[in-house]
Design an enzyme around this catalytic site. Structure first.
Site, mmCIF file in Angstrom:
data_model
loop_
_atom_site.group_PDB
_atom_site.id
_atom_site.type_symbol
_atom_site.label_atom_id
_atom_site.label_comp_id
_atom_site.label_asym_id
_atom_site.label_seq_id
_atom_site.Cartn_x
_atom_site.Cartn_y
_atom_site.Cartn_z
ATOM 1 N N HIS A 18 0.864 -1.192 0.000
ATOM 2 C CA HIS A 18 0.000 0.000 0.000
ATOM 3 C C HIS A 18 0.894 1.233 0.000
ATOM 4 O O HIS A 18 1.774 1.361 0.866
ATOM 5 C CB HIS A 18 -0.862 0.037 1.261
ATOM 6 C CG HIS A 18 -1.809 -1.112 1.385
ATOM 7 N ND1 HIS A 18 -3.099 -1.080 0.896
ATOM 8 C CD2 HIS A 18 -1.664 -2.337 1.956
ATOM 9 C CE1 HIS A 18 -3.703 -2.225 1.166
ATOM 10 N NE2 HIS A 18 -2.862 -3.014 1.813
ATOM 11 N N HIS A 68 -2.960 10.102 6.090
ATOM 12 C CA HIS A 68 -3.655 10.759 4.979
ATOM 13 C C HIS A 68 -3.711 12.276 5.184
ATOM 14 O O HIS A 68 -3.648 13.032 4.223
ATOM 15 C CB HIS A 68 -5.052 10.151 4.773
ATOM 16 C CG HIS A 68 -4.981 8.723 4.294
ATOM 17 N ND1 HIS A 68 -5.924 7.782 4.604
ATOM 18 C CD2 HIS A 68 -4.045 8.093 3.542
ATOM 19 C CE1 HIS A 68 -5.572 6.622 4.057
ATOM 20 N NE2 HIS A 68 -4.437 6.784 3.414
ATOM 21 N N THR A 100 -2.987 1.785 -4.242
ATOM 22 C CA THR A 100 -3.356 2.964 -3.472
ATOM 23 C C THR A 100 -4.828 3.285 -3.689
ATOM 24 O O THR A 100 -5.409 2.936 -4.715
ATOM 25 C CB THR A 100 -2.452 4.164 -3.820
ATOM 26 O OG1 THR A 100 -2.665 5.185 -2.834
ATOM 27 C CG2 THR A 100 -2.711 4.746 -5.200
ATOM 28 N N HIS A 228 -8.618 -8.136 0.127
ATOM 29 C CA HIS A 228 -8.179 -8.396 1.494
ATOM 30 C C HIS A 228 -9.226 -9.344 2.071
ATOM 31 O O HIS A 228 -10.396 -8.959 2.220
ATOM 32 C CB HIS A 228 -8.137 -7.108 2.305
ATOM 33 C CG HIS A 228 -6.892 -6.317 2.056
ATOM 34 N ND1 HIS A 228 -6.572 -5.827 0.831
ATOM 35 C CD2 HIS A 228 -5.878 -5.967 2.901
ATOM 36 C CE1 HIS A 228 -5.411 -5.186 0.913
ATOM 37 N NE2 HIS A 228 -4.972 -5.257 2.152
ATOM 38 N N GLU A 231 -9.057 -11.053 7.198
ATOM 39 C CA GLU A 231 -8.148 -10.439 8.181
ATOM 40 C C GLU A 231 -8.762 -10.555 9.567
ATOM 41 O O GLU A 231 -8.076 -10.442 10.577
ATOM 42 C CB GLU A 231 -7.932 -8.961 7.848
ATOM 43 C CG GLU A 231 -6.734 -8.717 6.967
ATOM 44 C CD GLU A 231 -6.437 -7.239 6.814
ATOM 45 O OE1 GLU A 231 -7.250 -6.550 6.171
ATOM 46 O OE2 GLU A 231 -5.413 -6.774 7.330
ATOM 47 N N ASP A 306 3.057 -5.575 2.590
ATOM 48 C CA ASP A 306 1.822 -4.915 3.024
ATOM 49 C C ASP A 306 2.065 -3.417 3.247
ATOM 50 O O ASP A 306 1.684 -2.596 2.433
ATOM 51 C CB ASP A 306 1.277 -5.589 4.289
ATOM 52 C CG ASP A 306 -0.188 -5.277 4.548
ATOM 53 O OD1 ASP A 306 -0.837 -4.728 3.632
ATOM 54 O OD2 ASP A 306 -0.686 -5.574 5.648
ATOM 55 N N ASP A 307 2.709 -3.080 4.369
ATOM 56 C CA ASP A 307 2.968 -1.676 4.723
ATOM 57 C C ASP A 307 4.388 -1.596 5.277
ATOM 58 O O ASP A 307 4.590 -1.629 6.489
ATOM 59 C CB ASP A 307 1.966 -1.223 5.787
ATOM 60 C CG ASP A 307 0.533 -1.270 5.289
ATOM 61 O OD1 ASP A 307 0.197 -0.490 4.379
ATOM 62 O OD2 ASP A 307 -0.254 -2.106 5.788
HETATM 63 C C1 6MZ Z 1 -6.501 -3.603 5.162
HETATM 64 C C2 6MZ Z 1 -5.037 -1.944 4.597
HETATM 65 C C3 6MZ Z 1 -4.004 -2.574 5.334
HETATM 66 O O1 6MZ Z 1 -4.377 3.291 -0.162
HETATM 67 O O2 6MZ Z 1 -3.859 5.318 1.204
HETATM 68 N N1 6MZ Z 1 -4.519 -0.825 4.078
HETATM 69 N N2 6MZ Z 1 -6.262 -2.455 4.518
HETATM 70 N N3 6MZ Z 1 -5.582 -4.253 5.891
HETATM 71 C C4 6MZ Z 1 -4.318 -3.778 6.009
HETATM 72 N N4 6MZ Z 1 -3.438 -4.462 6.799
HETATM 73 C C5 6MZ Z 1 -2.719 -3.873 7.860
HETATM 74 N N5 6MZ Z 1 -2.894 -1.845 5.204
HETATM 75 C C6 6MZ Z 1 -3.221 -0.766 4.428
HETATM 76 O O3 6MZ Z 1 -2.676 3.147 1.672
HETATM 77 C C7 6MZ Z 1 -3.223 3.048 2.978
HETATM 78 C C8 6MZ Z 1 -4.568 2.357 2.943
HETATM 79 O O4 6MZ Z 1 -4.399 0.982 2.557
HETATM 80 C C9 6MZ Z 1 -5.301 0.137 3.267
HETATM 81 C C10 6MZ Z 1 -6.138 1.047 4.166
HETATM 82 O O5 6MZ Z 1 -7.336 1.379 3.488
HETATM 83 C C11 6MZ Z 1 -5.238 2.278 4.307
HETATM 84 O O6 6MZ Z 1 -5.976 3.456 4.591
HETATM 85 P P1 6MZ Z 1 -3.305 4.104 0.538
HETATM 86 O O7 6MZ Z 1 -2.145 4.426 -0.347
#
Ligand code: 6MZ
Length: 366
Positions: A18, A68, A100, A228, A231, A306-307
């Site tokens: 993401h 954000h 995104t 997703h 979860e 993921d992040d």
């Molecule tokens: C679900 C997730 C996530 O889109 O603003 N996001 N959604 N589960 C997760 N696991 C931890 N991690 C991220 O990136 C951030 C957005 O990605 C999703 C959420 O909607 C988050 O606001 P963008 O670039």
């Protein structure tokens, strides 16, 4: 070569990252400082949250709302996109499918389309590595590259190259109309590297029926989908998700036997996010992770971050974790990394190029 160093050298395919979760802490702190000075936020409070280690899943979604606020203006979106691509390339990620959520923000004069244009500008702005991207100008692969660096003897230094494609995410907070808008935007931006749709966001928010029309619409338009999935435990939704035969699913932490049978029968590739699942307390220990069972069953899998910003990880680290936790040797890890090419939402021409990258690397690494 030591295992961690070897995992860094390994070419890697990232299918679940993401954008706003992959931003460097240093950038977030810098942005928070500016907003602090403007009195929009209290810097000390925000800095504390950014630097905190270990977060529950609900805390992560609170944090995304904060991210954000920090990142949502066109210029910053362009900057973070550029940096995120450079960071993945530095880890020898050779194909990045970056996802995104297109955001509307009237106060910033931002529409979902202009948000995406800012992302695309960020891809084009990368100059420290070569980026293979698609633009409508040529309708084919375009390589953006900056000036060619030379070494001490004046010979060109071989630059890293990364293929980048985009997935547009539907946030579970969105309405059916907003989700539809994202799917239509993805279709419009196919010539700008958009290759599919993702459904993400806080898994305890939103109803499946709200997103279904947009996901069906994407399928009708021929856009691949990744969801997703599981979860949190939610049998009804998990079954409904599998019933629409998504091209991939992410996480898949709470599938029961019956659902696994179905996912395995349908051979739905699973995006595995080890660090994320542990850090958000989806599982008590990596040793209980479903990776082990799926790997043994030869189910299609890909390791993902993921992040990477939020969870302080890298894709190299995810491979290292899999190797060290589940006892995979270098050959097995190499095969696992290469197999992810098949599950990318990209055309066969790029898949062939990526296969060549792995063939070359095999001679060096195995
Ligand atoms: C679900 C997730 C996530 O889109 O603003 N996001 N959604 N589960 C997760 N696991 C931890 N991690 C991220 O990136 C951030 C957005 O990605 C999703 C959420 O909607 C988050 O606001 P963008 O670039």
């Amino acid at each position: 070569m030591e295992l961690m160093e070897w995992c860094r050298e390994l070419p890697k395919i990232e299918l679940h990252a993401h954008l706003n979760g992959s931003v460097r802490d240093s950038t977030l702190l810098e942005l928070a400082k500016v907003l602090g000075e403007k009195g929009v936020i209290v810097f000390a409070d925000v800095a504390h949250v950014i630097m905190k280690n270990g977060r529950s899943l609900p805390e992560c979604f609170m944090l995304f709302d904060l991210f954000h606020i920090l990142t949502t203006d066109h210029q910053t979106v362009t900057r973070i996109t550029k940096e995120v691509i450079e960071d993945f390339a530095a880890e020898n990620v050779v194909y990045l499918e970056l996802r995104t959520t297109p955001k509307k923000n009237e106060a910033k004069g931002m529409t979902k389309r202009s948000y995406m244009e800012a992302v695309i500008d960020g891809i084009k702005a990368v100059d420290s590595v070569d980026v293979a991207f698609v633009t409508s100008d040529t309708s084919k692969l375009m390589t953006c590259s900056g000036s060619i660096p030379v070494n001490g003897t004046g010979s060109p230094i071989k630059r890293k190259k990364i293929y980048v494609r985009l997935l547009l995410s539907i946030d579970r907070r969105e309405t059916t109309a907003a989700a539809m808008e994202t799917v239509n935007l993805a279709m419009d931006l196919k010539d700008f590297g958009v290759v599919g749709i993702d459904l993400s966001g806080n898994p305890v928010i939103g109803e499946w029926e709200t997103f279904l029309p947009a996901l069906k619409h994407a399928k009708e338009l021929g856009l691949p989908i990744t969801l997703h999935c599981a979860e949190v435990p939610n049998k009804k939704e998990i079954q409904a998700m599998l019933d629409i035969h998504p091209q991939r699913i992410g996480h898949a932490c709470f599938l029961e036997d019956e659902e696994w049978r179905k996912a395995k029968f349908l051979k739905i590739p699973v995006e595995i996010c080890l660090t994320s699942n542990i850090r958000t307390e989806r599982l008590s220990s990596l040793h209980n992770h479903h990776f082990a069972d799926l790997y043994k069953a030869k189910h299609p899998l890909s390791l993902c971050t993921d992040d990477s910003g939020l969870f302080s990880t890298t894709l190299s680290n995810e491979y290292y974790l899999a190797a060290s936790t589940f006892g995979l040797n270098k050959s097995e890890i190499f095969v696992l990394a290469r197999s992810a090419i098949q599950y990318a939402f990209v055309d066969d021409e790029v898949k062939e190029e990526l296969t060549k990258v792995f063939d070359d690397a095999e001679k060096r690494l195995i």
